[in-house]
Design an enzyme around this catalytic site. Structure first.
Site, PDB file in Angstrom:
ATOM      1  N   GLY A  50       0.778  -1.240   0.000  1.00  0.00           N
ATOM      2  CA  GLY A  50       0.000   0.000   0.000  1.00  0.00           C
ATOM      3  C   GLY A  50       0.808   1.288   0.000  1.00  0.00           C
ATOM      4  CD  GLU A 101       1.636   1.914   7.086  1.00  0.00           C
ATOM      5  OE1 GLU A 101       1.229   1.911   5.900  1.00  0.00           O
ATOM      6  OE2 GLU A 101       1.391   0.991   7.869  1.00  0.00           O
ATOM      7  CG  ASP A 102      -1.156   2.467   3.111  1.00  0.00           C
ATOM      8  OD1 ASP A 102      -0.948   2.377   4.342  1.00  0.00           O
ATOM      9  OD2 ASP A 102      -1.511   1.499   2.413  1.00  0.00           O
ATOM     10  CG  ASP A 105      -8.219   1.470  10.437  1.00  0.00           C
ATOM     11  OD1 ASP A 105      -8.912   2.341  10.989  1.00  0.00           O
ATOM     12  OD2 ASP A 105      -8.679   0.356  10.101  1.00  0.00           O
ATOM     13  CG  PHE A 154     -12.416   0.555   3.091  1.00  0.00           C
ATOM     14  CD1 PHE A 154     -11.705  -0.116   4.072  1.00  0.00           C
ATOM     15  CD2 PHE A 154     -12.108   0.324   1.757  1.00  0.00           C
ATOM     16  CE1 PHE A 154     -10.691  -1.004   3.736  1.00  0.00           C
ATOM     17  CE2 PHE A 154     -11.092  -0.569   1.416  1.00  0.00           C
ATOM     18  CZ  PHE A 154     -10.390  -1.233   2.408  1.00  0.00           C
ATOM     19  CB  VAL A 155     -10.104   5.710   1.221  1.00  0.00           C
ATOM     20  CG1 VAL A 155     -11.053   6.780   1.696  1.00  0.00           C
ATOM     21  CG2 VAL A 155      -9.009   5.461   2.258  1.00  0.00           C
ATOM     22  CG  ASP A 161      -5.736  -3.583  -1.369  1.00  0.00           C
ATOM     23  OD1 ASP A 161      -5.320  -3.058  -0.321  1.00  0.00           O
ATOM     24  OD2 ASP A 161      -6.076  -4.779  -1.453  1.00  0.00           O
ATOM     25  NE  ARG A 167      -2.244  -3.316  -3.822  1.00  0.00           N
ATOM     26  CZ  ARG A 167      -2.329  -3.391  -2.495  1.00  0.00           C
ATOM     27  NH1 ARG A 167      -2.243  -2.303  -1.783  1.00  0.00           N
ATOM     28  NH2 ARG A 167      -2.507  -4.540  -1.882  1.00  0.00           N
TER      29      ARG A 167
HETATM   30  P1  IMP Z   1      -4.037  -0.807  10.974  1.00  0.00           P
HETATM   31  O1  IMP Z   1      -3.086  -1.837  11.502  1.00  0.00           O
HETATM   32  O2  IMP Z   1      -5.453  -1.077  11.407  1.00  0.00           O
HETATM   33  O3  IMP Z   1      -3.613   0.613  11.269  1.00  0.00           O
HETATM   34  O4  IMP Z   1      -4.102  -1.025   9.417  1.00  0.00           O
HETATM   35  C1  IMP Z   1      -3.253  -0.400   8.531  1.00  0.00           C
HETATM   36  C2  IMP Z   1      -3.303  -1.094   7.190  1.00  0.00           C
HETATM   37  O5  IMP Z   1      -4.616  -1.570   6.857  1.00  0.00           O
HETATM   38  C3  IMP Z   1      -2.951  -0.074   6.119  1.00  0.00           C
HETATM   39  O6  IMP Z   1      -1.554   0.018   5.923  1.00  0.00           O
HETATM   40  C4  IMP Z   1      -3.712  -0.594   4.923  1.00  0.00           C
HETATM   41  O7  IMP Z   1      -2.953  -1.554   4.241  1.00  0.00           O
HETATM   42  C5  IMP Z   1      -4.947  -1.263   5.523  1.00  0.00           C
HETATM   43  N1  IMP Z   1      -6.097  -0.333   5.504  1.00  0.00           N
HETATM   44  C6  IMP Z   1      -6.640   0.295   6.567  1.00  0.00           C
HETATM   45  N2  IMP Z   1      -7.660   1.086   6.182  1.00  0.00           N
HETATM   46  C7  IMP Z   1      -7.746   0.984   4.842  1.00  0.00           C
HETATM   47  C8  IMP Z   1      -8.610   1.595   3.841  1.00  0.00           C
HETATM   48  O8  IMP Z   1      -9.487   2.424   4.105  1.00  0.00           O
HETATM   49  N3  IMP Z   1      -8.378   1.204   2.553  1.00  0.00           N
HETATM   50  C9  IMP Z   1      -7.420   0.301   2.195  1.00  0.00           C
HETATM   51  N4  IMP Z   1      -6.594  -0.267   3.087  1.00  0.00           N
HETATM   52  C10 IMP Z   1      -6.758   0.059   4.396  1.00  0.00           C
END
Ligand code: IMP
Length: 181
Positions: A50, A101-102, A105, A154-155, A161, A167
């Protein structure tokens, strides 16, 4: 397929960040990182897949001789634990590390990653995230460079993706709530 056609995909809702807005963010963050890390040995670490698109644009806005390195991780189905499926190629001991990081969350992925990287004794360890969605945050993540604090949607696009697709969208779009259930 053109960006115009993709935006008319029935799964997508609206544009959260247009290409020119992303460009402005990269310019701004790149300038700040350049100022802050001048004279340092900076390595940009990105999590595949990502973060790849954001890294590609951001690194070209950083006017320093940085190096790039990549990790890949996979989450167990519980979402609580993560394991490394591809490690960094180079050592980071005594180097300044910035994780690009993209989206952050829950923060669990980054929390795990930062723990792993910290144990390798870098000179410093920071985070640059394009998107910060803090509504579901479970781990406290210090984000030194943030592109946009975003709502709980969600984006996809610009590296992000849905089932491996979208992507390559040059902008970031929200996915219709009905799709996410
Ligand atoms: P976290 O561990 O919950 O912070 O998740 C982070 C990872 O989940 C990101 O690096 C993304 O790969 C994926 N992710 C979280 N939210 C989204 C979203 O809205 N769209 C796509 N991928 C997401």
């Amino acid at each position: 397929m053109t960006a115009y056609q993709l935006l008319h995909d029935p799964l997508l809702d609206s544009v959260l960040l247009a290409s020119d807005e992303i460009e402005d963010i990269c310019q701004d963050l790149g300038g700040r990182i350049t100022r802050d890390y001048t004279g340092h040995d900076l390595v940009l670490v990105t999590v595949l897949r990502g973060g790849l698109v954001f890294l590609a644009d951001l690194c070209r806005r950083i006017d320093l001789p940085v190096t790039l390195d990549f990790m890949a991780i996979s989450s167990y189905s519980s979402g609580a634990a993560v394991r490394i499926t591809k490690d960094l190629d180079d050592a980071i001991t005594r180097r300044d590390v910035l994780v690009v990081e993209d989206i952050v969350d829950t923060g669990l992925t980054l929390n795990y990653l930062l723990g792993v990287l910290k144990s390798r004794n870098p000179a410093s360890l920071g985070v640059c995230a394009l998107l910060d969605r803090d509504a579901r945050r479970l781990a406290d993540i210090p984000i030194a460079y943030r592109g946009l604090k975003m709502p709980d949607r969600f984006v996809v696009g610009y590296g992000l993706d849905l089932g491996g697709r979208y992507r390559n969208l040059p902008y970031i779009a929200t996915v219709r709530d009905e799709v996410m259930g």
